[in-house]
Design a protein around this motif. Structure first.
Motif, PDB file in Angstrom:
ATOM      1  N   GLY A  16       0.852  -1.167   0.000  1.00 38.04           N
ATOM      2  CA  GLY A  16       0.000   0.000   0.000  1.00 38.04           C
ATOM      3  C   GLY A  16       0.898   1.230   0.000  1.00 38.04           C
ATOM      4  N   TYR A  18       1.178   5.000   2.042  1.00 37.25           N
ATOM      5  CA  TYR A  18       0.651   5.692   3.214  1.00 37.25           C
ATOM      6  C   TYR A  18       1.478   6.935   3.500  1.00 37.25           C
ATOM      7  N   VAL A  70      -4.102   6.514   5.498  1.00 32.19           N
ATOM      8  CA  VAL A  70      -4.347   5.594   4.399  1.00 32.19           C
ATOM      9  C   VAL A  70      -4.821   6.417   3.207  1.00 32.19           C
ATOM     10  N   GLU A  72      -6.175   7.079  -0.706  1.00 30.59           N
ATOM     11  CA  GLU A  72      -7.180   6.482  -1.584  1.00 30.59           C
ATOM     12  C   GLU A  72      -6.611   6.330  -2.988  1.00 30.59           C
ATOM     13  N   THR A  73      -7.061   5.286  -3.677  1.00 38.76           N
ATOM     14  CA  THR A  73      -6.636   5.133  -5.055  1.00 38.76           C
ATOM     15  C   THR A  73      -6.861   6.450  -5.798  1.00 38.76           C
ATOM     16  N   LEU A 112      -8.069   8.787   3.194  1.00 42.54           N
ATOM     17  CA  LEU A 112      -9.253   7.937   3.233  1.00 42.54           C
ATOM     18  C   LEU A 112      -9.622   7.600   4.674  1.00 42.54           C
ATOM     19  N   ASP A 145     -11.327   2.828  -1.974  1.00 38.67           N
ATOM     20  CA  ASP A 145     -10.301   1.803  -2.133  1.00 38.67           C
ATOM     21  C   ASP A 145      -8.933   2.374  -1.800  1.00 38.67           C
ATOM     22  N   PRO A 146      -8.164   1.695  -0.955  1.00 42.65           N
ATOM     23  CA  PRO A 146      -6.828   2.165  -0.610  1.00 42.65           C
ATOM     24  C   PRO A 146      -5.889   2.134  -1.828  1.00 42.65           C
TER      25      PRO A 146
END
Length: 158
Positions: A16, A18, A70, A72-73, A112, A145-146
């Motif tokens: 991911g 961050y 976090v 977001e896409t 997010l 969505d992350p």
């Protein structure tokens, strides 16, 4: 060892993306990271890695707290904003607004979701310091969505 095979295999690890916040006294800082994972449900523990010798790494060591924002896409620009030092003015990093909660570490308004941690263990191996943090506070700004490292076109070298 086949170096190309090693690189290809290690690039298969998914990440991911961050923004990690730190706090030292009244000063706050943030950096983009991809080495974040949950390691325990009870108590809720996460691991974050920060490059040794950086302001951010030193900030987490000194304060014993950090926040994880976090992304977001689609928030590539937000992620890239924290790849380099960003000046703070009041409650903004450049034009990126943040606020603080329990630990005083910055929480990005555009993230997010977020959580704050208290450091419970530190491991200094290789070129990064590994921090184990117990989640002490969390919030959700919206559903979505992350973001992953893959969508930025970058990959971790292996």
């Amino acid at each position: 060892m086949d170096e190309q095979a090693k690189k290809t295999a290690l690039r298969g690890i998914t990440y991911g993306l961050y923004v990690i916040g730190t706090k030292v006294g009244d000063d706050v800082n943030a950096f983009t990271a991809n080495w974040v994972t949950q390691t325990s449900f009870s108590p809720p523990l996460v691991v974050v890695a920060a490059k040794k010798g950086t302001t951010s790494c030193d900030g987490i060591k000194s304060s014993g707290v950090f926040s994880v924002n976090v992304l977001e896409t689609g928030q590539k620009d937000l992620a890239f904003a924290f790849f380099k030092p960003v000046s703070r003015v009041g409650n903004k990093f450049g034009d990126i607004e943040f606020y603080t909660e329990q630990t005083g570490s910055p929480i990005l308004r555009d993230a997010l979701s977020w959580f704050e941690c208290k450091v419970v263990d530190v491991n200094e191996r290789g070129d990064h310091t590994i921090f184990v943090g117990e989640v002490v506070n969390a919030g959700v700004h919206r559903q979505g969505d992350p973001m992953t490292l893959r969508e930025t076109g970058l990959n971790y070298g292996g």
